[in-house]
Design a protein around this motif. Structure first.
Motif, short mmCIF file in Angstrom:
data_model
loop_
_atom_site.label_atom_id
_atom_site.label_comp_id
_atom_site.label_asym_id
_atom_site.label_seq_id
_atom_site.Cartn_x
_atom_site.Cartn_y
_atom_site.Cartn_z
N ALA A 55 -2.99 0.38 -3.80
CA ALA A 55 -2.15 -0.82 -3.89
C ALA A 55 -1.14 -0.63 -5.01
N ARG A 66 -1.35 11.09 -4.28
CA ARG A 66 -2.24 12.25 -4.35
C ARG A 66 -3.19 12.04 -5.51
N ALA A 74 -0.41 12.65 4.28
CA ALA A 74 -1.82 12.28 4.43
C ALA A 74 -2.32 12.67 5.82
N LYS A 97 -4.59 5.96 0.07
CA LYS A 97 -3.89 4.69 -0.04
C LYS A 97 -4.20 4.04 -1.38
N ARG A 115 -6.33 14.87 -2.73
CA ARG A 115 -6.39 14.13 -1.46
C ARG A 115 -5.33 13.03 -1.47
N TYR A 116 -4.66 12.84 -0.32
CA TYR A 116 -3.69 11.76 -0.23
C TYR A 116 -4.42 10.49 0.19
N GLN A 174 -2.87 16.43 6.05
CA GLN A 174 -4.11 16.82 5.37
C GLN A 174 -5.31 16.58 6.28
N GLY A 179 5.94 2.54 1.79
CA GLY A 179 5.44 2.86 0.47
C GLY A 179 6.34 3.86 -0.21
N GLU A 215 -2.01 -7.40 1.13
CA GLU A 215 -3.29 -6.94 0.62
C GLU A 215 -4.45 -7.79 1.14
N TYR A 227 5.13 10.49 2.55
CA TYR A 227 3.79 10.54 1.96
C TYR A 227 2.72 10.19 2.99
N ALA A 255 0.86 -1.19 0.00
CA ALA A 255 0.00 0.00 0.00
C ALA A 255 0.89 1.23 0.00
N VAL A 256 0.62 2.18 -0.87
CA VAL A 256 1.37 3.43 -0.88
C VAL A 256 0.38 4.58 -0.83
N TYR A 257 0.87 5.76 -0.44
CA TYR A 257 0.00 6.94 -0.40
C TYR A 257 0.30 7.81 -1.60
N HIS A 292 -5.55 -3.16 4.45
CA HIS A 292 -4.21 -3.01 3.88
C HIS A 292 -3.63 -1.69 4.37
N ALA A 293 -2.35 -1.68 4.72
CA ALA A 293 -1.73 -0.45 5.21
C ALA A 293 -0.31 -0.34 4.67
N ALA A 294 0.24 0.87 4.75
CA ALA A 294 1.60 1.08 4.25
C ALA A 294 2.65 0.64 5.27
#
Lengths: 131, 342
Positions: free
Chosen positions: A34, A24, B271, A32, A29-30, B274, B261, B158, B267, A20-22, B21-23
């Motif tokens: 895949a 924009r 988030a 998540k 909006r930022y 924000q 990530g 995932e 990044y 998972a990456v963030y 799922h998370a970074a």
């Protein structure tokens, strides 16, 4: 900017898994998302993996030539090094380095041999054997 | 009949639990467990509110013969930070041996409670082969069990995964730095409500203090410039090209670590900023979010050039890295200035 594929998408080391990456999105909006990863991570991770493999191959040769103990080979094969093996065993690094030599390793106490074997997930008798 | 019930294998499953799922593992686990306990929280908020963004380059600490480079606060900081700032009560259990560790885990699962575990990465069978290194501070959630198979919600994957009892025992009781000792943890009590704006402001100031006003050279924005100088001096040290490549490789590996990530957590933190801008109604924080994402971009530029050096060993590429790092330092400093005055 790039004329090579270093920043290309895809990382074969993930074996098809996605991280998972963030990123924009179009609304600023930022969020998540895949991702299949990118080549940069593949390159640096491969370098680390290849270094352990190189060390394992070198010590395998040393072992067979009587210059290194089986512990030295199995350590690198397990992606450990003297410092991290010492921390796992709870003993000083200089003592682990001694045990990488055939003589001192052959005289190892059963207790310490068992401890090393447990860390490496091996049978103590297999650990004594030349690989 | 008694015979029938004995042949049914043990099963337990937490209610109302579905994988997320998370970074990053620690922020992913905490966000998930807190949400399940009645305090919904995004992963970004878990990371930001615990003031876990950082930078450090510490040559005096060696991991696999390489200097330690970290882009976040040490393992455990997210859990402890959230505990303190949000007024959560966490319960932690450690065990003396693997069998009692598994018995302890089974008790919680039988009660329908999902729990966080600290584990080694190396012994987790579902990890891709070439990602299995000896890192003992990984975090995951176990939410059920089918016989000897444990149902795992590992945030960096995932989909849900599984591990056999034997493997999980090895992973929970691995020795070495950050040895987990079977640690399991879960939130025991969460507050009814939280003043998100106030908590966010305090956490942001704390991150600014550490990054912008670090008192020591190896930490914060100073640390990034310190690393730049070290890379500049690399050709003068008596190292082979391979050793230089491994050093640079390690710096970038930690940036890409499971999991950020990429961009060294920048990044993820953007988030958070924000979200914080929404809570505090602050235009400056909204701008800071974009600045932070730009800082993440400068890290990616450094990573691309660094990876080229790791691949080719070309001296000219190594020589270009210090200035790229200084761009990162400049971008981060501008961001913290904006955050400080927001």
């Amino acid at each position: 900017m790039s004329s090579d594929d270093t920043d290309a998408r895809g990382n074969r080391i993930l074996e098809g898994e996605r991280k998972a990456v963030y990123v924009r999105d179009a609304d600023g909006r930022y969020r998540k998302q895949a991702s299949e990863g990118w080549k940069v991570e593949e390159i640096v991770t491969s370098a680390a993996v290849d270094e352990f493999r190189r060390l394992a191959n070198t010590t395998l040769a040393d072992c067979r030539a009587g210059r290194a103990s089986p512990l030295a080979y199995y350590m690198y094969r397990c992606r450990l090094d003297p410092g991290s093996l010492a921390q796992a065993a709870g003993i000083a690094t200089w003592r682990v380095r001694r045990h990488l030599r055939p003589g001192p390793f052959a005289r190892l106490s059963p207790r310490l041999l068992s401890l090393y074997a447990d860390i490496l997930d091996m049978d103590p008798d297999s650990l004594r054997q030349e690989p | 009949m008694a015979v029938a019930s004995e042949t049914i294998s043990r099963q337990s499953l937490a209610r109302d639990f579905s994988h997320q799922h998370a970074a990053h593992c620690e922020s992913g686990v905490m966000a998930h467990l807190l949400g399940h306990a009645g305090l919904p929280l995004s992963e970004a908020a878990a990371f930001g509110l615990s003031a876990s963004l950082a930078f450090a380059h510490l040559p005096m600490i060696r991991i696999n013969e390489q200097a330690l480079t970290s882009y976040r606060m040490p393992p455990g900081h997210i859990v402890r930070g959230l505990e303190k700032r949000l007024g959560i009560r966490m319960r932690r259990e450690r065990f003396r041996d693997p069998l009692s560790g598994m018995a302890g885990l089974d008790r919680h699962l039988d009660a329908g409670r999902p729990v966080g575990l600290q584990t080694s990465v190396y012994w987790l069978p579902y990890f891709p082969e070439d990602m299995r290194f000896h890192f003992n501070a990984h975090n995951l959630i176990v939410y059920g069990r089918e016989g000897d198979d444990y149902l795992i919600s590992d945030p960096v994957f995932e989909h849900p995964v599984r591990a056999h009892r034997t493997a999980l025992m090895k992973a929970r009781f691995a020795r070495g730095p950050f040895a987990p000792k079977g640690l399991l943890y879960y939130p025991e009590a969460v507050p009814e409500s939280v003043d998100w704006s106030a908590v966010a402001r305090k956490a942001i100031r704390r991150t600014c203090m550490m990054m912008r006003y670090s008192p020591v050279p190896w930490i914060g924005v100073r640390g990034i410039r310190y690393l730049a100088r070290r890379l500049e001096r690399l050709p003068k040290r008596r190292l082979t090209t391979r050793q230089q490549q491994l050093m640079v490789g390690q710096v970038i590996r930690m940036q890409e670590e499971i999991g950020t990530g990429g961009g060294g957590f920048r990044y993820l933190y953007a988030a958070f900023l924000q979200e914080a801008a929404g809570w505090t109604d602050s235009e400056s924080l909204a701008q800071a979010a974009d600045h932070m994402a730009t800082a993440g971009d400068t890290w990616r530029q450094f990573a691309v050039q660094g990876a080229r050096f790791v691949k080719s060993g070309d001296e000219a590429l190594l020589a270009s890295l210090p200035d790229l790092l200084r761009h990162c330092a400049d971008a981060e400093r501008a961001t913290y200035d904006l955050m400080w005055h927001a």
